[in-house]
Scaffold this motif. Structure first.
Motif, short mmCIF file in Angstrom:
data_model
loop_
_atom_site.label_atom_id
_atom_site.label_comp_id
_atom_site.label_asym_id
_atom_site.label_seq_id
_atom_site.Cartn_x
_atom_site.Cartn_y
_atom_site.Cartn_z
N THR A 187 58.15 92.78 90.42
CA THR A 187 58.42 94.17 90.81
C THR A 187 58.03 94.44 92.26
O THR A 187 58.54 95.37 92.87
CB THR A 187 57.74 95.16 89.85
OG1 THR A 187 56.34 94.84 89.72
CG2 THR A 187 58.38 95.10 88.47
N GLN A 188 57.14 93.63 92.83
CA GLN A 188 56.93 93.69 94.27
C GLN A 188 58.21 93.28 95.00
O GLN A 188 58.63 93.93 95.96
CB GLN A 188 55.78 92.76 94.69
CG GLN A 188 54.39 93.28 94.37
CD GLN A 188 53.31 92.26 94.70
OE1 GLN A 188 53.48 91.06 94.44
NE2 GLN A 188 52.20 92.72 95.25
N CYS A 189 58.83 92.20 94.53
CA CYS A 189 60.10 91.76 95.11
C CYS A 189 61.13 92.88 95.03
O CYS A 189 61.87 93.16 95.99
CB CYS A 189 60.64 90.53 94.38
SG CYS A 189 59.68 89.02 94.59
N ALA A 190 61.20 93.52 93.86
CA ALA A 190 62.19 94.58 93.66
C ALA A 190 61.96 95.74 94.62
O ALA A 190 62.89 96.20 95.28
CB ALA A 190 62.14 95.06 92.21
N ALA A 191 60.73 96.22 94.70
CA ALA A 191 60.44 97.36 95.57
C ALA A 191 60.77 97.03 97.02
O ALA A 191 61.34 97.87 97.74
CB ALA A 191 58.97 97.76 95.42
N ALA A 192 60.44 95.82 97.46
CA ALA A 192 60.74 95.43 98.84
C ALA A 192 62.24 95.33 99.07
O ALA A 192 62.70 95.40 100.22
CB ALA A 192 60.08 94.09 99.15
N SER A 207 64.43 100.06 89.50
CA SER A 207 64.43 99.84 88.05
C SER A 207 65.02 98.46 87.77
O SER A 207 65.99 98.06 88.41
CB SER A 207 65.26 100.89 87.30
OG SER A 207 64.77 102.20 87.51
N VAL A 208 64.44 97.77 86.78
CA VAL A 208 64.98 96.50 86.34
C VAL A 208 65.02 96.50 84.81
O VAL A 208 64.31 97.26 84.15
CB VAL A 208 64.15 95.29 86.83
CG1 VAL A 208 64.19 95.18 88.35
CG2 VAL A 208 62.71 95.38 86.32
N GLU A 241 51.17 95.89 84.23
CA GLU A 241 51.30 94.99 85.37
C GLU A 241 52.41 95.37 86.35
O GLU A 241 52.37 94.95 87.52
CB GLU A 241 51.56 93.56 84.87
CG GLU A 241 50.45 93.03 83.99
CD GLU A 241 50.84 91.73 83.29
OE1 GLU A 241 51.88 91.13 83.67
OE2 GLU A 241 50.12 91.32 82.36
N ALA A 242 53.42 96.12 85.92
CA ALA A 242 54.59 96.36 86.76
C ALA A 242 54.35 97.49 87.75
O ALA A 242 53.55 98.40 87.51
CB ALA A 242 55.81 96.66 85.90
N LEU A 243 55.09 97.44 88.86
CA LEU A 243 55.01 98.45 89.91
C LEU A 243 56.18 99.42 89.90
O LEU A 243 56.11 100.49 90.47
CB LEU A 243 54.94 97.80 91.29
CG LEU A 243 53.63 97.18 91.75
CD1 LEU A 243 53.24 95.96 90.93
CD2 LEU A 243 53.73 96.79 93.22
N ILE A 244 57.31 99.00 89.32
CA ILE A 244 58.48 99.87 89.23
C ILE A 244 58.92 99.97 87.78
O ILE A 244 58.50 99.18 86.92
CB ILE A 244 59.66 99.34 90.11
CG1 ILE A 244 60.20 98.03 89.55
CG2 ILE A 244 59.24 99.22 91.56
CD1 ILE A 244 61.56 97.66 90.07
N GLN A 248 50.93 100.17 93.14
CA GLN A 248 49.95 99.35 92.45
C GLN A 248 50.38 99.11 91.00
O GLN A 248 51.10 99.92 90.42
CB GLN A 248 48.58 100.03 92.47
CG GLN A 248 48.00 100.22 93.87
CD GLN A 248 47.76 98.90 94.57
OE1 GLN A 248 47.19 97.98 94.00
NE2 GLN A 248 48.21 98.81 95.82
N PRO A 249 49.93 97.99 90.41
CA PRO A 249 50.24 97.75 89.00
C PRO A 249 49.81 98.92 88.13
O PRO A 249 48.76 99.53 88.35
CB PRO A 249 49.43 96.50 88.67
CG PRO A 249 49.29 95.79 89.98
CD PRO A 249 49.17 96.89 91.01
N GLY A 250 50.68 99.24 87.17
CA GLY A 250 50.41 100.36 86.28
C GLY A 250 51.19 101.60 86.62
O GLY A 250 51.19 102.56 85.85
N TYR A 251 51.86 101.63 87.79
CA TYR A 251 52.65 102.80 88.14
C TYR A 251 53.97 102.85 87.37
O TYR A 251 54.58 103.89 87.21
CB TYR A 251 52.93 102.82 89.64
CG TYR A 251 53.69 104.05 90.11
CD1 TYR A 251 53.15 105.32 89.90
CD2 TYR A 251 54.93 103.96 90.71
CE1 TYR A 251 53.83 106.46 90.29
CE2 TYR A 251 55.61 105.09 91.13
CZ TYR A 251 55.07 106.34 90.91
OH TYR A 251 55.74 107.47 91.29
N ALA A 252 54.39 101.72 86.85
CA ALA A 252 55.69 101.64 86.18
C ALA A 252 55.74 102.45 84.89
O ALA A 252 54.72 102.66 84.22
CB ALA A 252 56.02 100.18 85.86
#
Length: 459
Positions: free
Chosen positions: A79-84, A89-90, A117-120, A447-451
């Motif tokens: 999800t870091q890759c995704a946000a960048a 959403s995935v 663990e996810a950011l998004i 940060q992890p947990g925002y998803a």
């Protein structure tokens, strides 16, 4: 109206592009204004990105978080890759190692990991065991599965099995009743396995042999069979939503169009790597570009672009399935893992190669990357468009800036990019998820947990 944040830029709505102001309140799009032409300006802290394109955040409905037990990408890194990459959403595939997501208990445990663990924001697919798994569909559907994934090709008898036809028919009938999409990896195993057996001894000669082992006919045969299964269950009163994953063969989209004319609810995606890479790249770069289905010849790549430009592709995805270098360095192409990273580069590549180079309309870009997948997978009540009341998920792209792809800057475990050194026109400057900046153009700040765990809602 006093708002949490106001964004000024070129807004890409489902029907038009205009210079305007987008207001955010409590994580939602609260107002859209053309500014002075539309009354008083919206009031609130201003993020002025004048001249930049404000798209709905990307939605990638085809990613793999845990394909490897020892070397997983993992929720945080993925999800870091995704946000960048401007993706907010995935939906994650169910083929985790060592155990795929085949029942409600495993599904619930995966939701827990996602939330921690996810950011998004993310949704999940379910799947079934090779035999006897149909009764488990209801529990995973009740737990919030976005769709169910099946394969006509057996990569592994437990983790990634081929589901036989006598199991698929009741599974499709069940999903027709539930209204959830049935998504397929569509390749014919009998054709492919015979060719692999024939070509494997020569696997050190050329990476291109991998593509030769999985010819276009292996996709077309599988797709045609699935369409007939869908027609049978639809005629029996169970109108299933059929979706073909990572379709690479241009005539396949015409076949789907024909079946739609017969009343079958069917869509198909293609992946960004099939639009931006071909067999010549596989020959040059080798195992890091090995994927299933394989990269196709350059002429087919251009024909696939014609399908995109004609509007016959429902969405573009990544099939993000990275592996560490030690699983992609074997001399025999058949001994390497299949899959590659794509989340950080999909939107910039599609903009550069589609919009800039081929004239893809901006509204079509937004459909392929956001509203199309949202509508197909039951997320349109929250995601996918710049519309008042939806989540304030945004991808802001500077069309005047260039961006050179460098694998060393990636968050992925792959440590490789198929596009290393390629300079793209257009650069993502901000990614916002539910009104919060999660990528500032340099760093992923979430940060992890925002998803949030996404559950589908179909009209």
């Amino acid at each position: 109206m006093s708002l949490d944040l106001v964004i000024h830029g070129q807004l890409v709505t489902p029907s038009e592009v205009f210079d305007g102001f987008l207001g955010i309140q409590d994580g939602k799009i609260a107002a859209i204004s053309r500014g002075e032409l539309d009354g008083p300006l919206l009031v609130g802290p201003l993020l002025d990105v004048s001249g930049q394109l404000v798209f709905p955040g990307g939605i990638d409905v085809h990613v793999h978080v845990s394909s490897s037990e020892l070397h997983p990408e993992g929720w945080t890194r993925l999800t870091q890759c995704a946000a960048a990459g401007g993706i907010t959403s995935v939906i994650d595939m169910p083929y985790d190692a060592p155990q795929p997501t085949v029942n409600a208990e495993l599904f619930a445990a995966k939701v827990q990991r996602l939330r921690a663990e996810a950011l998004i924001d993310a949704g999940l697919y379910g799947t079934i065991r090779k035999r006897g798994g149909v009764p488990d569909i209801a529990g995973m559907a009740a737990a919030g599965a976005s769709a169910f994934k099946f394969s006509t090709y057996e990569t592994d008898p437990q983790r990634f099995p081929r589901i036989p036809g006598d199991e698929l028919l009741p599974a499709l009938r069940k999903l027709g009743r539930l209204g959830l999409p049935a998504v397929f990896h569509a390749e014919d195993g009998e054709i492919i396995d015979a060719l692999i057996e024939q070509l494997r001894p020569r696997g050190q000669e050329s990476p291109r042999l991998h593509a030769q082992s999985r010819p276009p006919v292996s996709e077309m045969v599988a797709v045609a069979g699935l369409l007939e299964l869908a027609r049978a269950v639809t005629a029996a009163g169970f109108p299933v939503k059929l979706h073909i994953a990572h379709l690479t063969v241009p005539p396949g989209f015409h076949l789907l169009e024909h079946y739609r004319s017969l009343g079958i609810d069917v869509t198909a995606e293609t992946c960004i790597h099939y639009l931006t890479l071909n067999e010549d790249d596989l020959e040059q770069q080798g195992a890091p570009l090995k994927c299933n289905p394989p990269l196709r010849p350059a002429a087919m790549q251009e024909a696939l672009w014609a399908e995109v430009l004609a509007g016959r592709v429902s969405c573009v995805t990544t099939d993000h399935a990275p592996w560490p270098p030690q699983l992609k360095d074997k001399a025999n192409i058949f001994d390497n893992k299949s899959g590659m990273p794509g989340l950080e580069t999909m939107l910039p590549l599609l903009y550069s190669e589609g919009v800039v180079r081929r004239g893809l309309p901006l509204t079509e870009f937004a459909r392929l990357t956001a509203s199309g997948p949202a509508e197909r997978f039951g997320l349109a009540h929250r995601k996918g468009s710049l519309r008042v009341g939806l989540d304030a998920d945004l991808c802001i792209l500077d069309p005047a800036a260039t961006h050179t792809v460098r694998a060393a800057e990636s968050y992925s475990i792959a440590q490789h990019s198929p596009y290393q050194g390629r300079t793209l026109q257009g650069r993502i400057t901000h990614t916002l998820l539910r009104g919060q900046i999660v990528y500032d153009g340099q760093t992923v700040t979430a940060q992890p947990g925002y998803a949030q765990f996404l559950t589908p809602e179909f009209a």
